[in-house]
Write a protein that holds these residues in place. Structure first.
Motif, short mmCIF file in Angstrom:
data_model
loop_
_atom_site.label_atom_id
_atom_site.label_comp_id
_atom_site.label_asym_id
_atom_site.label_seq_id
_atom_site.Cartn_x
_atom_site.Cartn_y
_atom_site.Cartn_z
N PHE A 1 8.96 -9.28 -0.63
CA PHE A 1 7.60 -9.64 -0.23
C PHE A 1 7.49 -9.64 1.29
CE2 PHE A 1 8.57 -12.22 -4.06
CZ PHE A 1 7.64 -11.67 -4.92
N GLU B 1 2.74 -12.41 1.94
CA GLU B 1 2.80 -12.45 0.47
C GLU B 1 3.69 -13.60 0.00
OE1 GLU B 1 2.44 -7.93 -1.19
OE2 GLU B 1 4.23 -8.44 -0.06
N TYR B 2 4.83 -13.74 0.66
CA TYR B 2 5.75 -14.81 0.31
C TYR B 2 5.10 -16.18 0.52
CZ TYR B 2 9.78 -17.92 0.47
OH TYR B 2 10.64 -18.95 0.25
N ARG C 1 2.42 -16.80 -2.13
CA ARG C 1 3.03 -17.07 -3.43
C ARG C 1 3.64 -18.47 -3.46
NH1 ARG C 1 5.49 -12.55 -6.88
NH2 ARG C 1 3.27 -12.20 -6.88
#
Length: 126
Positions: free
Chosen positions: A2, A6-7, A10
Motif C-alpha cells: 500500500f 492507502e495504509y 485502511r
C-alpha cells in the motif's frame, strides 16, 4: 503493498471498526466480512496493538506508554469498556488465529469470533 495514504486510510478504517465494535455500534459479522478483504496479518497486528495499548493504559494510565499515539485519546475513552480479563482473552484468540493462518483456517469464522468478543464488551457491562 500500500502507499502511505492507502495504509493510513485502511488503518483508520480498521480502528473505526474496532471502536464501533467495542462500543456496540457495528455488527460483528459484517465487520469480520470487511476485514477478510484485508491481509489477515495486517488486521491481526493492528487489533493486537490496540489491545496492547489498552492494557498499558489499564496498568499505567499514562498515554505516553501507548504505541499508537494518534489514537491515544480514543483508546483512553475505551479503557473503561474493555477490562483486562476481556482484553487478555481477545488477545489470546488473536494470537491463536495468527498461528493458524498458514493452516488454511476459515478466516471469516476466526475473525467473526474476535469481532463477537469485541462487541460483547458492551453486553458484558450491561
Amino acid at each position: 503493498s500500500f502507499s502511505d495514504s492507502e495504509y493510513s486510510a485502511r488503518r483508520e478504517s480498521l480502528f473505526d471498526d474496532f471502536v464501533n465494535l467495542v462500543e456496540g455500534r457495528h455488527d460483528p459479522v459484517a465487520v469480520a466480512e470487511r476485514w477478510t478483504e484485508i491481509p489477515p496479518e495486517l488486521v491481526l497486528d493492528h487489533v493486537y496493538s490496540w489491545l496492547l495499548d489498552l492494557t498499558r493504559l489499564h496498568l499505567s494510565g499514562a498515554e505516553s506508554q501507548v504505541g499508537n499515539p494518534d489514537f491515544s485519546d480514543r483508546l483512553q475513552r475505551m479503557r473503561e469498556t474493555l477490562d483486562l480479563k476481556r482484553i487478555f482473552a481477545i488477545s489470546d484468540k488473536l494470537l491463536e488465529i495468527k498461528g493458524s493462518i498458514s493452516l488454511n483456517i476459515n478466516l471469516q469464522m476466526a475473525l467473526e469470533a474476535v469481532c463477537i468478543r469485541l462487541a460483547g464488551a458492551v453486553r458484558a457491562r450491561a
